[in-house]
Design a protein around this motif. Structure first.
Motif, PDB file in Angstrom:
ATOM      1  N   VAL A   6       0.837  -1.198   0.000  1.00 13.69           N
ATOM      2  CA  VAL A   6       0.000   0.000   0.000  1.00 13.69           C
ATOM      3  C   VAL A   6       0.876   1.252   0.000  1.00 13.69           C
ATOM      4  O   VAL A   6       0.710   2.141  -0.821  1.00 13.69           O
ATOM      5  N   SER A   7       1.798   1.328   0.943  1.00 13.20           N
ATOM      6  CA  SER A   7       2.713   2.466   1.061  1.00 13.20           C
ATOM      7  C   SER A   7       3.852   2.053   1.993  1.00 13.20           C
ATOM      8  O   SER A   7       3.929   0.898   2.413  1.00 13.20           O
ATOM      9  N   TRP A  10       1.581   1.614   6.792  1.00 14.72           N
ATOM     10  CA  TRP A  10       0.131   1.433   6.793  1.00 14.72           C
ATOM     11  C   TRP A  10      -0.266   0.293   7.726  1.00 14.72           C
ATOM     12  O   TRP A  10       0.562  -0.512   8.129  1.00 14.72           O
ATOM     13  N   ASP A  29      -3.444   4.419   5.982  1.00 12.58           N
ATOM     14  CA  ASP A  29      -2.204   4.642   5.237  1.00 12.58           C
ATOM     15  C   ASP A  29      -1.545   5.884   5.838  1.00 12.58           C
ATOM     16  O   ASP A  29      -1.862   7.008   5.466  1.00 12.58           O
ATOM     17  N   VAL A  36      -7.369   3.043   4.028  1.00 11.11           N
ATOM     18  CA  VAL A  36      -6.946   1.924   3.184  1.00 11.11           C
ATOM     19  C   VAL A  36      -8.155   1.032   2.919  1.00 11.11           C
ATOM     20  O   VAL A  36      -8.908   0.713   3.845  1.00 11.11           O
ATOM     21  N   SER A  47      -5.170  -3.697  -3.451  1.00 15.33           N
ATOM     22  CA  SER A  47      -5.453  -2.394  -2.866  1.00 15.33           C
ATOM     23  C   SER A  47      -6.384  -1.630  -3.808  1.00 15.33           C
ATOM     24  O   SER A  47      -6.169  -1.605  -5.018  1.00 15.33           O
TER      25      SER A  47
END
Length: 134
Positions: A6-7, A10, A29, A36, A47
């Protein structure tokens, strides 16, 4: 099972499966300051880009009535109010939240039908719980 990327920072806060082969997870996130949405289908997680809510918000709870309809709840830290997201036929939208107080959030959600559900959370301004009925 490894979740999707996702990043750089998160977390997952809630999960619900309306059927064994399909489900959703929600969370925060931290790197991008937004909620998220993760979707599980056909044996893997992906995602999903959430709708725009504000400059800083997150999700805590989710409930799916079916593969085609559900709700997610959380907190809009920028505006100090709860977040409601509605999933219908493949699309997430952010309907307007009611006015509760000057600072409140939502943490859990459950629906018994398309037109009957509950969301719960905190009224930080008045130091009490929040109970919303749809």
């Amino acid at each position: 099972m490894a979740p999707p990327s996702v990043s750089s920072a998160w977390s997952i806060e809630g999960v619900h499966f309306p059927v064994p082969s399909e489900g959703w997870a929600v969370g925060n996130d931290s790197a991008n300051k937004r909620g998220v949405l993760l979707h599980y289908t056909q044996g893997s997680w992906s995602s999903v880009a959430p709708p725009d809510v504000s400059s800083e918000w997150e999700l805590y709870g989710i409930y799916l009535l079916s593969s085609n309809e559900g709700w997610a709840v959380g907190s809009d830290m920028s505006n100090k109010r709860g977040v409601l997201l509605h999933y219908l036929n493949g699309s997430w939208t952010a309907p307007p939240a009611p006015s509760v107080s000057s600072s409140w959030s939502l943490e859990g959600v459950h629906f018994t039908g398309s037109n009957d559900g509950w969301a719960v959370g905190r009224d930080n301004a008045n130091k009490k719980g929040v109970l919303l009925h749809y």
